[in-house]
Design an enzyme around this catalytic site. Structure first.
Site, PDB file in Angstrom:
ATOM      1  N   TYR A 214     -12.299   5.252  -2.031  1.00 21.54           N
ATOM      2  CA  TYR A 214     -11.506   4.571  -0.998  1.00 21.54           C
ATOM      3  C   TYR A 214     -12.028   3.150  -0.803  1.00 21.54           C
ATOM      4  O   TYR A 214     -11.270   2.180  -0.879  1.00 21.54           O
ATOM      5  CB  TYR A 214     -11.611   5.371   0.297  1.00 21.54           C
ATOM      6  CG  TYR A 214     -10.798   4.829   1.452  1.00 21.54           C
ATOM      7  CD1 TYR A 214      -9.411   4.826   1.417  1.00 21.54           C
ATOM      8  CD2 TYR A 214     -11.428   4.339   2.600  1.00 21.54           C
ATOM      9  CE1 TYR A 214      -8.663   4.339   2.492  1.00 21.54           C
ATOM     10  CE2 TYR A 214     -10.696   3.865   3.675  1.00 21.54           C
ATOM     11  CZ  TYR A 214      -9.318   3.865   3.619  1.00 21.54           C
ATOM     12  OH  TYR A 214      -8.577   3.388   4.682  1.00 21.54           O
TER      13      TYR A 214
ATOM     14  N   TYR B  34      -3.661 -13.287  -6.189  1.00 18.65           N
ATOM     15  CA  TYR B  34      -2.229 -13.614  -6.166  1.00 18.65           C
ATOM     16  C   TYR B  34      -1.959 -14.821  -5.261  1.00 18.65           C
ATOM     17  O   TYR B  34      -1.071 -15.622  -5.527  1.00 18.65           O
ATOM     18  CB  TYR B  34      -1.403 -12.398  -5.698  1.00 18.65           C
ATOM     19  CG  TYR B  34      -0.850 -11.616  -6.870  1.00 18.65           C
ATOM     20  CD1 TYR B  34      -1.689 -10.873  -7.691  1.00 18.65           C
ATOM     21  CD2 TYR B  34       0.508 -11.657  -7.186  1.00 18.65           C
ATOM     22  CE1 TYR B  34      -1.197 -10.188  -8.783  1.00 18.65           C
ATOM     23  CE2 TYR B  34       1.009 -10.969  -8.286  1.00 18.65           C
ATOM     24  CZ  TYR B  34       0.153 -10.234  -9.070  1.00 18.65           C
ATOM     25  OH  TYR B  34       0.648  -9.572 -10.154  1.00 18.65           O
TER      26      TYR B  34
ATOM     27  N   ASN C  75       1.551  -3.625  -7.729  1.00 17.08           N
ATOM     28  CA  ASN C  75       3.023  -3.537  -7.722  1.00 17.08           C
ATOM     29  C   ASN C  75       3.618  -4.252  -6.503  1.00 17.08           C
ATOM     30  O   ASN C  75       4.634  -4.941  -6.608  1.00 17.08           O
ATOM     31  CB  ASN C  75       3.474  -2.074  -7.733  1.00 17.08           C
ATOM     32  CG  ASN C  75       3.218  -1.427  -9.085  1.00 17.08           C
ATOM     33  OD1 ASN C  75       3.223  -2.106 -10.110  1.00 17.08           O
ATOM     34  ND2 ASN C  75       2.985  -0.118  -9.102  1.00 17.08           N
TER      35      ASN C  75
ATOM     36  N   VAL D 184       4.307   4.226  -4.820  1.00 16.81           N
ATOM     37  CA  VAL D 184       4.146   2.781  -5.052  1.00 16.81           C
ATOM     38  C   VAL D 184       3.145   2.470  -6.174  1.00 16.81           C
ATOM     39  O   VAL D 184       3.029   1.320  -6.590  1.00 16.81           O
ATOM     40  CB  VAL D 184       3.761   2.007  -3.759  1.00 16.81           C
ATOM     41  CG1 VAL D 184       4.824   2.157  -2.692  1.00 16.81           C
ATOM     42  CG2 VAL D 184       2.402   2.423  -3.249  1.00 16.81           C
TER      43      VAL D 184
ATOM     44  N   LYS E  23       5.836 -11.569  -5.142  1.00 17.25           N
ATOM     45  CA  LYS E  23       5.995 -12.794  -5.971  1.00 17.25           C
ATOM     46  C   LYS E  23       7.446 -12.940  -6.383  1.00 17.25           C
ATOM     47  O   LYS E  23       8.037 -14.026  -6.245  1.00 17.25           O
ATOM     48  CB  LYS E  23       5.077 -12.657  -7.192  1.00 17.25           C
ATOM     49  CG  LYS E  23       5.147 -13.809  -8.161  1.00 17.25           C
ATOM     50  CD  LYS E  23       3.994 -13.690  -9.175  1.00 17.25           C
ATOM     51  CE  LYS E  23       4.165 -14.697 -10.302  1.00 17.25           C
ATOM     52  NZ  LYS E  23       4.867 -14.138 -11.457  1.00 17.25           N
TER      53      LYS E  23
END
Ligand code: NAD
Length: 327
Positions: free
Chosen positions: A148, A162, A102, A60, A108
């Site tokens: 991490y 976003y 991604n 991903v 979106k």
């Protein structure tokens, strides 16, 4: 909820596979995505025969293409245990940053709601106890755990961005230590490490003096909390975990009692930046989601131990590498 089309990243991992089970069971179409870097197809192989489950072997951190519409995305792909992210630090940073980017882009495009898996590690070695969502944390960005912790902090920031700038429907779960069947015996986390040692008849290794605390949540409780958060309308981070705190020394003793093993507990130096205490404040989850854990540690430990015991001996008889000894 049923009849939805859901992408779950990290599907072949411990938590991802349990989430696939839950959403498939309720009659949704689930697409599992994983590059198998720390996951295992055996965790989801029982789903392959079902019409409402598909699997994509994909990293991903690279552009994600999924044909057709999506209602929900659950982004769980990421190495999660110290032994893993110390071994693959760059991939850990990339999946937290590029992988999340991604997934958000995909949400979106598809007008899908996305829930991202953050962690109590965003609180670092916390100076506030128990940890509320309002606490900003105490993280060392350049320590070994920074790869991490900072990736997850970036994940939360870009997810909020976003939400704010693109109007994407986002959810952020801060997961505290979770345990249950399908954890890997050699992933360096306390519980599988203790059970593996007990099964092999080795002394149980506790790092430091064992006074550091953790709060362990059984996986079914976590999945229920995530499910409720996904369906809620709350976009800010929510702690999901079990506030029942225990020292690692006492936890090791509980495992010894459960397994009936006569081995001893031995102590080794504490790894760098190991958090001294961990306990979620779950007031928000209680109030917003009407959620709290239901499975107590004795019951959860028994189910987990029974799972590990049911594995072929060759699985648990392997000597795991020591914590932090990876290059
Ligand atoms: N288990 C916990 O107690 C815990 C606590 C806090 C947060 N989390 C978060 O939950 C998520 C799942 O953790 P887990 O315990 O199931 O770990 P896991 O290692 O069992 O599962 C992670 C899965 O993600 C996959 N993956 C990693 N990088 C990938 C990539 N670039 N592309 C596609 N797949 C990739 C792995 O192969 C694996 O199957 C992680 O995001 C982790 O940070 C877990």
């Amino acid at each position: 909820m049923s009849g939805k089309r859901i992408l779950i990243t990290g599907a072949a991992g411990f938590l991802g596979s349990h989430l696939c089970d839950r959403f498939v069971k309720e009659g949704n179409d689930v697409i599992g995505m994983d590059n198998l870097i720390t996951g295992d197809l055996r965790n989801i192989e029982h789903l392959f025969k079902l019409k409402n489950f598909e699997f994509y072997n994909h990293d991903v951190s690279k552009f994600i293409h999924v044909p057709g519409h999506l209602d929900y995305i659950l982004h769980f792909a990421s190495p999660a245990s110290p032994i893993d992210y110390l071994k693959i630090p760059i991939q850990t940073l990339k999946v937290g940053a590029l992988g999340t980017h991604n997934c958000l882009g995909l949400a979106k495009e598809k007008k899908a709601r996305i829930l991202v898996a953050s962690t109590s590690e965003v609180y670092g070695d916390p100076l506030v106890h128990p940890q509320t969502e309002e606490y900003w944390g105490n993280v060392n960005p350049v320590g070994p755990r920074g790869v991490y912790d900072e990736a997850k902090r970036f994940m939360e920031s870009i997810t909020m961005a976003y939400h704010t700038y693109h109007g994407v429907e986002t959810r952020i779960v801060r997961i505290f230590n979770t345990y249950g069947p399908r954890m890997r015996l050699n992933d360096g986390r306390a519980l599988p490490a203790f059970i593996g040692q007990a099964l092999r008849g080795e002394d149980l290794t506790v790092f430091g003096d064992g006074s550091q605390t953790r709060s362990f949540c059984y996986v079914d409780d976590l999945v229920e909390g995530i499910y409720r958060l996904l369906l809620s309308d709350y976009a800010k981070p929510v702690n999901i975990g079990n506030p029942n705190e225990i020292s690692l020394k006492d936890f090791a003793e509980e495992v010894l009692k459960l397994t009936g093993s006569k081995v001893k507990i031995i102590y080794k130096p504490l790894p760098v930046d190991d958090p001294k205490q961990r306990k979620p404040d779950i007031s928000k989850a209680k109030q917003l989601l009407n959620w709290e854990p239901k499975i107590d540690r004795a019951a959860g430990l028994k189910k987990t131990y029974d799972y590990f015991k049911s594995l072929p001996e060759a699985e648990w008889s392997k000597q795991p590498k020591e914590f932090g000894k990876h290059k």
